[in-house]
Design a protein around this motif. Structure first.
Motif: not given
Length: 312
Positions: A309-312, A222-228, A196-212
């Motif tokens: 004001s917050a990040t995820f 989806r899993h929470r990811a560290d916003l490194t 938001v406004n060019h500032r990172a507020v959250a990161a989520v890892e996405r894993v492909a479905p089985q077979g793709t």
């Protein structure tokens, strides 16, 4: 215009992403704004030498800010309306050109490379022999994507010259072109960083479905990811390159080299369903609501000074 203490914020879009819009509107109200969604088909525009008027249902619409959430079938119409609003002096978040850049993978790549954001080499066009030579020189596998698509639709892996030539021959008549880039061995996953406004507020890892291998395909997990710091830096650089004040930046990490690269930047990113799946509040939409209200009151000041004001 609305009372500046309760600015009117108009979201231009349809109801495809209704869950996100409801959450966003609740956040806008909590932040002191008045939200309203207007479908592009509802908006009537009058342009005269005296100025520009916007009407809905025969009544004047005087937003303090317009927020663009249009894509695919409504992209071009919405772009025209948002640019007309901007020319009339109404602040616009995710402008016409920003939304076009977010839909067009061609422009995504041109802008990311221009800004020196880590991104894959790409080739787009229609000439079959040029693509065959380019892919042979760079090596297989390759990935092809449609110019405008979402959720992995139309993506294919090209594994040899025959598949490259077959792909070119499937292109329809008219302006359809190929868009090809190297395949990244990333364990069939990527990370979406919401900004938001060019500032990172959250990161989520996405894993492909089985077979793709397509990480953003329907049925992914989806899993929470560290916003490194590294993820934050590359995502913010990408969002700024696109001038996207609300963006979902898709980033892959090569499992062999560890290097990060941006696949693309989405300028109408949904997130409510993802955060509900993770048992969390949709932080990006709460932060977006805060920014939109601040921008409706003082657009330049919010772009300069607003911070999450917050990040995820």
């Amino acid at each position: 215009m609305a009372d500046t203490d309760t600015p009117l914020i108009v979201l231009l879009g349809n109801d495809d992403d209704d869950d996100d819009h409801r959450v966003l509107f609740d956040g806008i109200r909590r932040s002191g704004g008045q939200p309203r969604r207007v479908h592009p088909d509802e908006l009537v525009t009058e342009a005269t030498a005296e100025g520009t008027r916007f009407l809905v249902g025969g009544r004047d619409l005087a937003p303090d800010l317009m927020f663009g959430w249009v894509y695919e079938d409504y992209l071009i119409l919405g772009m025209n309306q948002l640019e007309t609003a901007r020319l009339a002096g109404i602040p616009v978040v995710n402008s016409a050109m920003t939304l076009l850049r977010g839909q067009s993978k061609y422009l995504n790549s041109a802008l990311l490379h221009r800004a020196k954001v880590p991104h894959l080499p790409v080739l787009w066009g229609r000439d079959e022999n040029t693509l065959a030579v380019w892919t042979a020189e760079r090596g297989y596998p390759m990935v092809t994507k449609p110019l405008m698509s979402s959720r992995g639709r139309g993506m294919h892996r090209l594994t040899d010259e025959a598949s490259v030539r077959d792909h070119v021959r499937t292109l329809g008549p008219g302006p359809e072109q190929y868009y090809v880039q190297p395949y990244v061995p990333a364990r069939h996953r990527d990370t979406r960083v919401l900004c938001v406004n060019h500032r990172a507020v959250a990161a989520v890892e996405r894993v492909a479905p089985q077979g793709t291998w397509i990480s953003n395909a329907p049925g992914n997990t989806r899993h929470r990811a560290d916003l490194t710091l590294e993820l934050r830096a590359i995502a913010e650089q990408a969002a700024e390159a696109m001038d996207a004040l609300f963006a979902g930046v898709d980033i892959a990490q090569d499992e062999h080299t560890g290097e990060l690269c941006v696949y693309e930047v989405n300028t109408c990113p949904t997130c409510t369903a993802t955060f509900r799946e993770l048992g969390a509040e949709p932080v990006p939409l709460a932060e977006l609501a805060s920014f939109l209200v601040a921008a409706a009151r003082d657009f330049d000041g919010a772009r300069r000074d607003w911070r999450p004001s917050a990040t995820f």
